[in-house]
Each structure stands twice: as structure tokens, then as C-alpha cells.
Design a protein around this motif. Sequence first.
Motif, PDB file in Angstrom:
ATOM      1  N   LEU B 402       0.822  -1.209   0.000  1.00  0.00           N
ATOM      2  CA  LEU B 402       0.000   0.000   0.000  1.00  0.00           C
ATOM      3  C   LEU B 402       0.855   1.258   0.000  1.00  0.00           C
ATOM      4  CD1 LEU B 402      -2.819  -1.060   2.420  1.00  0.00           C
ATOM      5  CD2 LEU B 402      -3.113  -0.233   0.095  1.00  0.00           C
ATOM      6  N   GLN B 403       1.942   1.211   0.768  1.00  0.00           N
ATOM      7  CA  GLN B 403       2.819   2.385   0.812  1.00  0.00           C
ATOM      8  C   GLN B 403       3.428   2.643  -0.562  1.00  0.00           C
ATOM      9  OE1 GLN B 403       5.490   1.415   4.019  1.00  0.00           O
ATOM     10  NE2 GLN B 403       4.078   2.123   5.587  1.00  0.00           N
ATOM     11  N   SER B 404       3.808   1.570  -1.257  1.00  0.00           N
ATOM     12  CA  SER B 404       4.411   1.734  -2.585  1.00  0.00           C
ATOM     13  C   SER B 404       3.408   2.322  -3.567  1.00  0.00           C
ATOM     14  CB  SER B 404       4.923   0.391  -3.106  1.00  0.00           C
ATOM     15  OG  SER B 404       5.905  -0.116  -2.239  1.00  0.00           O
ATOM     16  N   ALA B 405       2.121   2.038  -3.364  1.00  0.00           N
ATOM     17  CA  ALA B 405       1.101   2.562  -4.280  1.00  0.00           C
ATOM     18  C   ALA B 405       0.717   3.995  -3.956  1.00  0.00           C
ATOM     19  CB  ALA B 405      -0.136   1.667  -4.221  1.00  0.00           C
ATOM     20  N   THR B 406       0.640   4.341  -2.672  1.00  0.00           N
ATOM     21  CA  THR B 406      -0.013   5.604  -2.320  1.00  0.00           C
ATOM     22  C   THR B 406       0.884   6.708  -1.771  1.00  0.00           C
ATOM     23  OG1 THR B 406      -0.537   4.817  -0.093  1.00  0.00           O
ATOM     24  CG2 THR B 406      -2.169   4.393  -1.795  1.00  0.00           C
ATOM     25  N   PHE B 407       2.076   6.358  -1.255  1.00  0.00           N
ATOM     26  CA  PHE B 407       2.899   7.384  -0.606  1.00  0.00           C
ATOM     27  C   PHE B 407       3.207   8.543  -1.566  1.00  0.00           C
ATOM     28  CE2 PHE B 407       6.923   9.343   0.561  1.00  0.00           C
ATOM     29  CZ  PHE B 407       6.779   9.588   1.905  1.00  0.00           C
ATOM     30  N   GLY B 408       3.704   8.221  -2.757  1.00  0.00           N
ATOM     31  CA  GLY B 408       4.095   9.260  -3.716  1.00  0.00           C
ATOM     32  C   GLY B 408       2.922  10.127  -4.144  1.00  0.00           C
ATOM     33  N   PRO B 409       1.842   9.515  -4.670  1.00  0.00           N
ATOM     34  CA  PRO B 409       0.713  10.331  -5.109  1.00  0.00           C
ATOM     35  C   PRO B 409       0.096  11.178  -3.985  1.00  0.00           C
ATOM     36  CG  PRO B 409       0.556   8.151  -6.063  1.00  0.00           C
ATOM     37  CD  PRO B 409       1.706   8.113  -5.091  1.00  0.00           C
ATOM     38  N   ILE B 425      -1.126   8.251 -11.378  1.00  0.00           N
ATOM     39  CA  ILE B 425      -1.516   6.908 -11.845  1.00  0.00           C
ATOM     40  C   ILE B 425      -0.263   6.068 -12.104  1.00  0.00           C
ATOM     41  CG2 ILE B 425      -2.547   5.626 -13.768  1.00  0.00           C
ATOM     42  CD1 ILE B 425      -4.602   7.944 -14.013  1.00  0.00           C
ATOM     43  N   ALA B 426       0.707   6.666 -12.819  1.00  0.00           N
ATOM     44  CA  ALA B 426       1.938   5.922 -13.131  1.00  0.00           C
ATOM     45  C   ALA B 426       2.674   5.549 -11.842  1.00  0.00           C
ATOM     46  CB  ALA B 426       2.834   6.751 -14.039  1.00  0.00           C
ATOM     47  N   GLY B 427       2.749   6.494 -10.918  1.00  0.00           N
ATOM     48  CA  GLY B 427       3.452   6.237  -9.648  1.00  0.00           C
ATOM     49  C   GLY B 427       2.813   5.098  -8.865  1.00  0.00           C
ATOM     50  N   ALA B 428       1.462   5.101  -8.804  1.00  0.00           N
ATOM     51  CA  ALA B 428       0.753   4.046  -8.052  1.00  0.00           C
ATOM     52  C   ALA B 428       0.973   2.684  -8.695  1.00  0.00           C
ATOM     53  CB  ALA B 428      -0.740   4.374  -7.983  1.00  0.00           C
ATOM     54  N   ILE B 429       0.845   2.628 -10.029  1.00  0.00           N
ATOM     55  CA  ILE B 429       0.957   1.324 -10.706  1.00  0.00           C
ATOM     56  C   ILE B 429       2.399   0.814 -10.678  1.00  0.00           C
ATOM     57  CG2 ILE B 429       0.777   0.150 -12.942  1.00  0.00           C
ATOM     58  CD1 ILE B 429      -1.603   1.979 -13.576  1.00  0.00           C
ATOM     59  N   ILE B 430       3.340   1.673 -11.090  1.00  0.00           N
ATOM     60  CA  ILE B 430       4.731   1.202 -11.183  1.00  0.00           C
ATOM     61  C   ILE B 430       5.318   0.946  -9.783  1.00  0.00           C
ATOM     62  CG2 ILE B 430       7.068   1.810 -12.009  1.00  0.00           C
ATOM     63  CD1 ILE B 430       5.663   3.213 -14.366  1.00  0.00           C
ATOM     64  N   GLY B 431       4.921   1.760  -8.813  1.00  0.00           N
ATOM     65  CA  GLY B 431       5.374   1.522  -7.438  1.00  0.00           C
ATOM     66  C   GLY B 431       4.935   0.143  -6.945  1.00  0.00           C
ATOM     67  N   THR B 432       3.667  -0.198  -7.229  1.00  0.00           N
ATOM     68  CA  THR B 432       3.147  -1.500  -6.779  1.00  0.00           C
ATOM     69  C   THR B 432       3.832  -2.649  -7.506  1.00  0.00           C
ATOM     70  OG1 THR B 432       1.012  -0.414  -6.506  1.00  0.00           O
ATOM     71  CG2 THR B 432       1.015  -2.799  -6.380  1.00  0.00           C
ATOM     72  N   ILE B 433       3.995  -2.493  -8.832  1.00  0.00           N
ATOM     73  CA  ILE B 433       4.645  -3.570  -9.607  1.00  0.00           C
ATOM     74  C   ILE B 433       6.087  -3.768  -9.136  1.00  0.00           C
ATOM     75  CG2 ILE B 433       5.488  -4.206 -11.916  1.00  0.00           C
ATOM     76  CD1 ILE B 433       2.964  -2.823 -13.046  1.00  0.00           C
ATOM     77  N   THR B 434       6.799  -2.647  -8.936  1.00  0.00           N
ATOM     78  CA  THR B 434       8.185  -2.740  -8.472  1.00  0.00           C
ATOM     79  C   THR B 434       8.244  -3.459  -7.128  1.00  0.00           C
ATOM     80  OG1 THR B 434       8.607  -0.621  -9.521  1.00  0.00           O
ATOM     81  CG2 THR B 434      10.262  -1.369  -7.956  1.00  0.00           C
ATOM     82  N   TYR B 435       7.322  -3.093  -6.254  1.00  0.00           N
ATOM     83  CA  TYR B 435       7.271  -3.719  -4.927  1.00  0.00           C
ATOM     84  C   TYR B 435       7.062  -5.232  -5.063  1.00  0.00           C
ATOM     85  CZ  TYR B 435       5.684  -4.776  -0.201  1.00  0.00           C
ATOM     86  OH  TYR B 435       5.546  -5.321   1.050  1.00  0.00           O
ATOM     87  N   GLY B 436       6.114  -5.592  -5.941  1.00  0.00           N
ATOM     88  CA  GLY B 436       5.832  -7.018  -6.149  1.00  0.00           C
ATOM     89  C   GLY B 436       7.045  -7.755  -6.701  1.00  0.00           C
TER      90      GLY B 436
END
Lengths: 104, 494
Positions: B402-409, B425-436
Motif C-alpha cells: 500500500l505504501q508503494s502505491a499511495t505514498f508518492g501520489p 496513476i503511473a506512480g501508483a501502478i509502477i510503485g506497486t509492480i516494483t514492490y511485487g
Amino acid sequence: MIKYFRGDNIGIYEDIEEDPRLKLAKRVFLGFVIFYGLYTLAVWGPSYILGMEKSLFGLPQWVAIPNVIVPWIFVGALIVVVELFVPDFSLEEHPEEETLEELD
Amino acid sequence: MDAILAIFILYTVILLVISVYSYRVTEKAPAEEFAEEFYAAGRGFGAIIVALLIGASLASSGTFIAGPGMTYTHGFSWLMMNNAQNFMLLTTLGFAGIAIGVAARSTGSSTYLDLFMNRYESKWLVGILAVLITVFLVPYISTQFVGAARVLNQMTGVGYEVGLALGALIVLVYMAAGGIRGAALTNLVQGAAMTVGVVIMLIGTIRYAGGVETAVNELSQISPAHLSPTRGGVFGPEFGLSVFFLVGFFTIGMPHSVLGGLTYKSSKSLKRAIWIGGILVTLWTIFLCFSGVLTYAINPELVSGDSAAPWLATNVVPDWAGGIMLAGLIGGIQTTVGGMSVIITSSIAKNLAEIVKPDIQPSTSKKISRITMIIVIGAAILIALNPPELIQWVILFSIGGLQSATFGPLMLGLFWRRTNKYGAIAGAIIGTITYGLFSEVWPATEIFGFHQVMIGVPVSVAVTIIISLATEKPSRSVIEQFFGKPKPKEKVSE
């Protein structure tokens, strides 16, 4: 960077004057990041530097000082910092002019 | 044993009475104000309620069950890790509470995703975040119920399913009845039980062990690694530092940590909540972790670390005190579920529903809110029927995702005018994918020695900045609303 936290360097739509409460929010954010950063260093650093010599209640020094005493010192410091250095602000949609000027 | 169960039932009855009260208050609100009442309680919470709402929501079974459990297993090294969370109210309300409070009021945002909708004007972003929140938080809630059921099972002897029902159904009742007001008022009772419970637990443990020094001497004989800051080389300094980011600097990325910013009533409430929260969470953390380590000196034969707290409650204190400890342990879990279910429900029943049907009637929205709350908590209960082995790692995985998806935006949206919907949108998606990827494909803990959130969040922030700069700036009206100086009262009345 300093200008940003003063609310001067605001990027786009420079003609839109910054809400003084947001300027305060930026300063508070910076201050608390520093506070928590110091706390991190005070707990994390000494935990790996201090040794296993016995200290308070027979606990190893690295437990007693950075992990028992330091957190409470920072709790005390937090009360002082929050109450003395964070001014009150209005949450109304249209605050009184005087209160906004005080924050500026 | 009967006394333990009796005190726990009394505690549950008190929660039930509060549920009825908060239901009545919520029902009195006109239909058009229901969302603000159900999700933000009319923005009227004082310092202690805000402190408990955030502190108790963020301090979950990860603190109350797994805290002593992890220190039982890994010794004082985990106390150092958990000390990172002591200032969670500072890293949520302190970092962004003023900006969220002001923005929420000037834009009429009553839910977490309202803030994103008003700042970014993007249904896509809100839809993506609603899905991510549901995907990460429902399993998280289910792990809380698993923790509660296991504790009730161990301490009272009731079956796992009965324990699940006892610990979970009451949450469903008070959340569906009273929304965040129900959560906040029950938090007062739960917070008291949690605080008294952990104090009793530590005192009882120290007495049973024959003093701290005796227990430490015993540990140095049976498991010297329990006294080492790295647990004999298992947790290096890199991992320790990354935990300070996971449960410290990045905590604001947890959606339920924003609840306080939406609900506090004045700047005084905000300020006091920050330091009251500091006192409470520090006390809970240190006392629980100490109890866990000392338990290993008393009884190193427990089948799992998560059994440490229930074992203490049934073995080192009188039954009446064990009952209070049980209420405290379960309360720590229930408060977390309350905060999270408000976030998920508001994301689905308010924000997603408004995207699908913009002209939704307030009375329909009210019904959907309650039904969604029941479905969300019900789904978590169903998942909990098949419990995972180790709940702490599920919890840490969800937090980091969740932090990877929402902290930046969230943070950039509040503090940087140039952030736009494409960047978010890009930050939430790419942050989550990178985290995964750094969780499952290239495990960061194995390659670099630190938690994958240390990669997910910085990548999300960097992508949000780069894409925002590369695309059009946000609209003038949004910047005026979020960043512009408000018209003073005197000029409005002229």
C-alpha cells in the motif's frame, strides 16, 4: 529548497498566493522529518554500536540506552516541540484575516 | 478460565451498547450528510479519540500478538525494529495532518479517496486505488481475525471457529451500525483495555521471571542470540534501518493513517493527538516486546512465538487480570479492523459507486455503505477460516504494498503543485509492480538485505515526479482549491 519550505518558490500558477496554513504544513513536515530522523539515528545507530555490557536492570547496554531510555526521552521532547513550536491554526473554510497573517 | 471468558464477554457487551448508541447518532444525520457522518464523524473528534483512532488502528495484531511473538522468537533485536513505530502519529498526523485537514475541509472530502478525486480529478486513479486498497487490506483484515481467533482459542479453550465469531462479529456489528463513530467510541474502551492489559502483562511477567536481571541471565545461558542486536546475524543493520522507513517515514502511505487527518476537530486536537499517541504507542510497544523476550527465559518450549501473549495471560497473572489482557489483545486487533474497514468501504461504497453512478441518491448510498461494510468484514471472516501459518509476514507485505502505491501520489499531491493525474496513476501502478517484483522475483531482503518497500516507495515517488513533469499541468481550479490562500471571513461577509 529553503524557498520552497518558506512558500516562495511555488512552481506553477505563481499568481495564486499560497495558503499560509500550507506554508505552515510544509515547515511542520520538514521539522518532523528532522525530528523522526534524529530519533531513527538515536535508536538505530547506538543499537549496533553499543556493546553487550550490563546496564540498567542487567540489560545489555544496546537495549537499555537506545531502546528503553531514548524512546522516552524523545516522547518528552515531542511534547515540548509540538506544544511550543507548532502554532494553532484555523480549519475554517474562510478563516479570519488576522489568523492567516499570524501564520505568515 | 471462566473468569477470563466472563470478563471478555462483559467487554463485548460494552462494545455492543456503544454500537447501539453510535447507530442512533448516525441515523439522526440527514441522508445528505450521511457520508460525512459515517466516514468522518462530522469532523468532530478530540485529541484522545484521534490518538486512539490512528494509534490503535496502526498498532494491529502485529504489535499485540506478533510483537511479543517476534521478540519471543528473535529476542531484543525485534524490540529495536518495533521501536521504529513509536512515533506513528508523528509520521502520519505530523507529516501531513495539517495539509490533509485543511484540504479535506476546503474540498469537502470525507473519505480517503475523496482527497485523490478532488486533487487529481481522475476516475481511473480512484478506481485503481480502490482495487489496490481492497486487494491489500482485505487479506490484512483476515490476518487480524486469525490472530483474534487463535488467542481466544488458546486462552479460553473455545474452538477456532467460535473464537473467530466472538472476535470478529462484534466488529461487524459496531462498524456497520456506527461507521467511524462506532470505531472511535469503541476505541476508547479498547484503548483502555489495551493499555491496562499490557501493563499487567509486563508486571506479571517480570514477577514470574524473578526480575529482569534473572531473566536476562537465563537468556544468556539458553539463547545468547536473544540478547544480540542482529539476532546472531539474522537481521543486519540494513534490514533494521528499512523497518524505520516501513513503519516510520512511509506510514503516511497507509490509507487508514489518513483517517485522523479527516476527522480531527481543531489544531489543538491534532497537536495533542500527536504526543498522546507517542506516549501510548511507546508504552504498548516496549511493554509487549519486553514481555515476549522475558517469556523465552521462563518457557522456551512454546510451539510458536504468537502463543507467547496468550500463554502469559493464562499463566503468569490471576484470571481476572488475564481477562483484561485478553480484552486488550483482542481490542488491539478490533481497532485495526475498524479503521481498515472504513477505508475499504468508503473506497467501494462511496468513491467507486459515485464513479459508476454519479447521480446516486444519498439514501441509496447509505444502504450501500452498510451492505458493503458487512460484505467486506464478512469476506475477511471467510478468508480467516483458512488461516495462514505466519501472519506477521502477510501484515508487512500488505503495509509495504500500500505504501508503494499511495505514498508518492498522496504526499506529492499535497505538497507539490505540479503533480498531476498522469504522474499519480503511473506512480501508483509502477510503485506497486516494483514492490511485487522485489518481493517475489528478486527478493530485496536476500539481494540487498533490506525490505522491498525501500525500492517500491522511492520508485513510485520518482515516477510520479517524472511523468508529472512530462505531461500537462493540473487545472488552475484544483491548485486554487488545494494551495490557494482562502478568502478571509471579513471579505466573504462584505
